[in-house]
Design an enzyme around this catalytic site. Structure first.
Site, PDB file in Angstrom:
ATOM      1  N   ASP A 139      33.840  89.651 -52.257  1.00  0.00           N
ATOM      2  CA  ASP A 139      34.187  88.318 -51.784  1.00  0.00           C
ATOM      3  C   ASP A 139      33.225  87.968 -50.656  1.00  0.00           C
ATOM      4  O   ASP A 139      33.312  88.538 -49.560  1.00  0.00           O
ATOM      5  CB  ASP A 139      35.629  88.268 -51.281  1.00  0.00           C
ATOM      6  N   ALA A 172      43.477  84.379 -62.949  1.00  0.00           N
ATOM      7  CA  ALA A 172      43.032  83.332 -62.027  1.00  0.00           C
ATOM      8  C   ALA A 172      42.734  82.033 -62.759  1.00  0.00           C
ATOM      9  O   ALA A 172      43.583  81.144 -62.845  1.00  0.00           O
ATOM     10  CB  ALA A 172      41.812  83.819 -61.245  1.00  0.00           C
ATOM     11  N   ARG A 173      41.541  81.897 -63.291  1.00  0.00           N
ATOM     12  CA  ARG A 173      41.122  80.713 -64.032  1.00  0.00           C
ATOM     13  C   ARG A 173      40.325  81.171 -65.252  1.00  0.00           C
ATOM     14  O   ARG A 173      39.425  82.004 -65.142  1.00  0.00           O
ATOM     15  CB  ARG A 173      40.257  79.789 -63.162  1.00  0.00           C
ATOM     16  N   ASP A 230      45.548  86.311 -68.947  1.00  0.00           N
ATOM     17  CA  ASP A 230      46.712  85.441 -68.749  1.00  0.00           C
ATOM     18  C   ASP A 230      46.282  83.982 -68.690  1.00  0.00           C
ATOM     19  O   ASP A 230      47.109  83.098 -68.785  1.00  0.00           O
ATOM     20  CB  ASP A 230      47.459  85.832 -67.471  1.00  0.00           C
ATOM     21  N   GLU A 276      42.998  76.372 -72.535  1.00  0.00           N
ATOM     22  CA  GLU A 276      44.315  77.000 -72.440  1.00  0.00           C
ATOM     23  C   GLU A 276      45.364  76.091 -73.058  1.00  0.00           C
ATOM     24  O   GLU A 276      45.518  74.948 -72.605  1.00  0.00           O
ATOM     25  CB  GLU A 276      44.649  77.266 -70.972  1.00  0.00           C
ATOM     26  N   HIS A 332      49.889  82.424 -69.595  1.00  0.00           N
ATOM     27  CA  HIS A 332      49.895  81.967 -68.206  1.00  0.00           C
ATOM     28  C   HIS A 332      51.256  82.230 -67.552  1.00  0.00           C
ATOM     29  O   HIS A 332      51.900  81.319 -67.019  1.00  0.00           O
ATOM     30  CB  HIS A 332      49.546  80.480 -68.122  1.00  0.00           C
TER      31      HIS A 332
END
Length: 328
Positions: free
Chosen positions: A177, A237-238, A262, A267, A286
């Protein structure tokens, strides 16, 4: 007492703002109207509005709405990403916004922890293998959790929440990060590493980064190819963080790798997508984020924020324009 309005998707309203949260909020706000949807807002109901209480299905705070709500000063957003509602005009007007993104990190971290531990036991591999063979499948060489290396892409709210849960297990936790505070990472027991090292040395890589122009498609063929033998990728996350075509290509050639998705892009995945049929990919709809009464955390957090606001105290979950670029 300040004037407030509830405006959001009615199907999720009670999940977020249950009786306890509403009672706490209404100690500080006068709510003259029943909950509304964004398409039912009129100048009449907006004219005296000072605090907007919202969540999924929030109205976009564009110039037209702001002109109709000249007294609006605070938005309590009982959901995660505030991107659907904020506008440059809102920031220019000085309207403050606080969100439940941090409380929403708790169930995501719980989901991710379960998937990390399951992955290190090859759980999904055995389930899918037995389903395909209609018979028990032999065990392979599982690494197990003890001493395994888990990599987190981002130490935002969900990354930090996940790291705290992982600290209860005897794992090596590392993260990439560029915005992370080294002292905070050290306090969490997390080693900061480069992106390439994260993927090349982790037994499980879990994605927690926000979707920005810089992170879109960040997980591509090169990083996927570099992953350790038997490694697992988890994305809660995305979907657009991952180059899906590259994922399908690499995992079709490397059966040792596994992915738990997920979130996807689009989506849900289109009908017939190989994501549904590949033996080393599992897709969940999700479910990592807050579901059902887990969303009561959001409403409670917003109730606590309005109490702080009225008392003149700093807001715990306030999001500023400058910080938004680093958030989901």
């Amino acid at each position: 007492m300040l004037n407030g309005l509830y405006v959001m998707d009615p199907n999720r309203f009670d999940d977020v703002y249950g009786p306890q949260a509403r009672a706490a909020i209404e100690r500080h706000l006068t709510i003259a109207s029943p909950p509304l949807t964004a398409d039912r807002l009129t100048a009449g109901v907006l004219n005296d509005l000072e605090v907007l209480v919202t969540g999924w299905g929030a109205p976009r705070l564009d110039a037209e709405l702001l002109a109709a709500a000249p007294k609006l000063s605070l938005v309590l957003y009982g959901a995660g990403s505030i991107r659907p509602l904020v506008t440059p005009e809102m920031w220019a007007r000085g309207v403050r916004v606080t969100s439940a993104a941090t409380p929403n990190a708790a169930p995501v971290a719980e989901f991710v922890l379960s998937q990390i531990l399951y992955a290190l036991k090859h759980g999904w591999r055995y389930v899918l293998g037995a389903r395909a063979a209609a018979a028990s499948v032999p065990r392979a060489h599982e690494i197990g959790a003890y001493g395994a290396t888990v990599g987190l892409l981002s130490l935002g709210a969900t990354g930090r929440a996940t790291a705290r849960l992982l600290a209860n297990h005897e794992l090596v936790v590392q993260a990439h990060d560029p915005y992370a505070d080294p002292a905070q990472a050290e306090q969490l027991g997390v080693r900061l590493v480069g992106l390439e090292e994260l993927f090349a040395t982790s037994d499980v890589v879990s994605l927690h980064a926000p979707l920005t122009p810089e992170t879109r498609g960040i997980v591509g063929a090169t990083l996927l190819e570099s992953m350790k033998h038997d490694a697992t990728l988890i994305n809660s996350a995305r979907g657009s963080l991952v180059d899906e075509a590259a994922l399908v290509d690499v995992l079709s050639r490397r059966s040792d790798l596994f992915a738990v998705l997920d979130v996807t892009d689009p989506e849900p995945p289109v009908a017939g997508s190989p994501l549904f049929t590949m033996p080393n990919i599992v897709v969940t709809p999700h479910v990592a984020g807050s579901l059902g009464h887990e969303r009561r955390r959001h409403g409670q957090a917003m109730a606590e924020e309005i109490a702080r606001y009225v008392a003149g105290e700093p807001l715990l979950y306030e999001i500023t324009e400058s910080a938004l670029a680093r958030r989901a």
